[in-house]
Write a protein that holds these residues in place. Structure first.
Motif, mmCIF file in Angstrom:
data_model
loop_
_atom_site.group_PDB
_atom_site.id
_atom_site.type_symbol
_atom_site.label_atom_id
_atom_site.label_comp_id
_atom_site.label_asym_id
_atom_site.label_seq_id
_atom_site.Cartn_x
_atom_site.Cartn_y
_atom_site.Cartn_z
ATOM 1 N N GLN A 193 0.851 -1.188 0.000
ATOM 2 C CA GLN A 193 0.000 0.000 0.000
ATOM 3 C C GLN A 193 0.889 1.241 0.000
ATOM 4 O O GLN A 193 1.928 1.211 0.676
ATOM 5 N N PRO A 194 0.570 2.299 -0.706
ATOM 6 C CA PRO A 194 -0.645 2.502 -1.487
ATOM 7 C C PRO A 194 -0.538 1.956 -2.908
ATOM 8 O O PRO A 194 -1.537 1.994 -3.621
ATOM 9 N N THR A 196 3.940 -4.363 8.234
ATOM 10 C CA THR A 196 2.865 -3.993 9.160
ATOM 11 C C THR A 196 2.650 -4.978 10.312
ATOM 12 O O THR A 196 2.165 -4.583 11.364
ATOM 13 N N GLN A 238 -2.117 2.055 13.828
ATOM 14 C CA GLN A 238 -2.960 2.178 12.640
ATOM 15 C C GLN A 238 -2.834 3.567 12.026
ATOM 16 O O GLN A 238 -2.693 3.720 10.813
ATOM 17 N N ALA A 239 -2.849 4.591 12.884
ATOM 18 C CA ALA A 239 -2.744 5.966 12.387
ATOM 19 C C ALA A 239 -1.389 6.193 11.718
ATOM 20 O O ALA A 239 -1.301 6.867 10.681
ATOM 21 N N ILE A 275 0.502 3.985 10.174
ATOM 22 C CA ILE A 275 0.502 3.332 8.861
ATOM 23 C C ILE A 275 -0.244 4.207 7.848
ATOM 24 O O ILE A 275 0.201 4.393 6.719
ATOM 25 N N GLU A 276 -1.368 4.757 8.281
ATOM 26 C CA GLU A 276 -2.149 5.609 7.375
ATOM 27 C C GLU A 276 -1.393 6.892 7.031
ATOM 28 O O GLU A 276 -1.387 7.337 5.884
ATOM 29 N N MET A 277 -0.718 7.482 8.027
ATOM 30 C CA MET A 277 0.045 8.721 7.773
ATOM 31 C C MET A 277 1.203 8.474 6.814
ATOM 32 O O MET A 277 1.512 9.317 5.976
ATOM 33 N N THR A 328 1.475 6.085 4.465
ATOM 34 C CA THR A 328 1.113 5.677 3.101
ATOM 35 C C THR A 328 0.208 6.685 2.383
ATOM 36 O O THR A 328 0.018 6.574 1.174
ATOM 37 N N ALA A 329 -0.355 7.652 3.121
ATOM 38 C CA ALA A 329 -1.281 8.618 2.516
ATOM 39 C C ALA A 329 -0.570 9.490 1.481
ATOM 40 O O ALA A 329 0.667 9.510 1.410
#
Ligand code: TIU
Length: 220
Positions: free
Chosen positions: A6-7, A180, A192-193, A195-197, A199-200
């Protein structure tokens, strides 16, 4: 070559990829250490030990470098800012005697890497006084000397030392991939946050994928 991530796919060259295992130390993963003095439940972090071991094995089998880091300070505390020692209300402070030796001090049992993931003789171990592995260490020179261009990251904690080091590496031109299920936080929501930060915005800091995908690609 590519790793399903991801992404989007993570491109890599099998001759320039390496693994960085951040701070899998007894002080963070076992009772009585630094992590627990800060009020954390260290058992959460132990869940990633088997996956991290598998990831390390895959890099060793592929003949690619495994670099380990340890967050720790000199016994004389000369590399410990008072801002770090004095903040908050831990049960013990860095440098105080604890059940695994002095808290987060180089050479003490607590500051060493957990036996399950212990470095092989010849593997590089970077001792770092900060959260990021580049600050006040030879890490950057070591990566250059090894000719690395893509870095896979594992270790603890996701949003503190792992994310800080990934950001430092990303700014220095490395493509960074987070495993991950080989990283963990004391706070699942923060993992979780993070990982999102990371890959965003089209992999603004880097990529993320489970260990299986990385192992498959290394074996291909
Ligand atoms: N407290 C916490 O989450 N982490 C650290 O203090 N160091 C690392 O992440 N290694």
């Amino acid at each position: 070559m590519k790793i399903d991530a991801q992404p989007f796919d993570f491109p890599f060259d099998p001759q320039t990829i390496g693994l960085v295992v951040i701070d899998m130390q007894r002080d963070f993963c076992e009772p009585g250490g630094f992590g627990e003095t800060l009020g954390n439940d260290v058992s959460l972090l132990r869940q990633i030990i088997p996956t991290t071991a598998r990831l390390i094995d895959a890099f060793r089998t592929a003949g690619r470098p495994v670099i380990h880091t340890r967050e720790c300070h000199r016994p004389d505390l000369s590399d410990l800012p008072s801002a770090k020692r004095d903040r908050g209300a831990p049960t013990l402070r860095i440098g105080d005697p604890g059940p695994m030796g002095r808290i987060l001090i180089a050479g003490e049992d607590g500051a060493d890497i957990i036996p399950e993931l212990y470095p092989l003789p010849g593997e590089t171990v970077i001792d770092k006084p900060g959260k990021g592995a580049f600050y006040a260490t030879p890490f950057g020179e070591v990566l250059q000397r090894m000719g690395l261009k893509q870095l896979v990251f594992a270790g603890v904690t996701t949003e503190v030392c792992v994310q800080t080091t990934m950001r430092e590496a990303n700014d220095r031109g490395y493509d960074c991939l987070l495993a991950t299920d080989a990283t963990e936080s004391y706070f699942p929501a923060f993992k979780q946050a993070a990982i999102e930060m990371i890959t965003a915005q089209g992999a603004i800091v880097g990529w993320a994928t489970p260990t299986d995908k990385i192992v498959q690609a290394l074996n291909a």
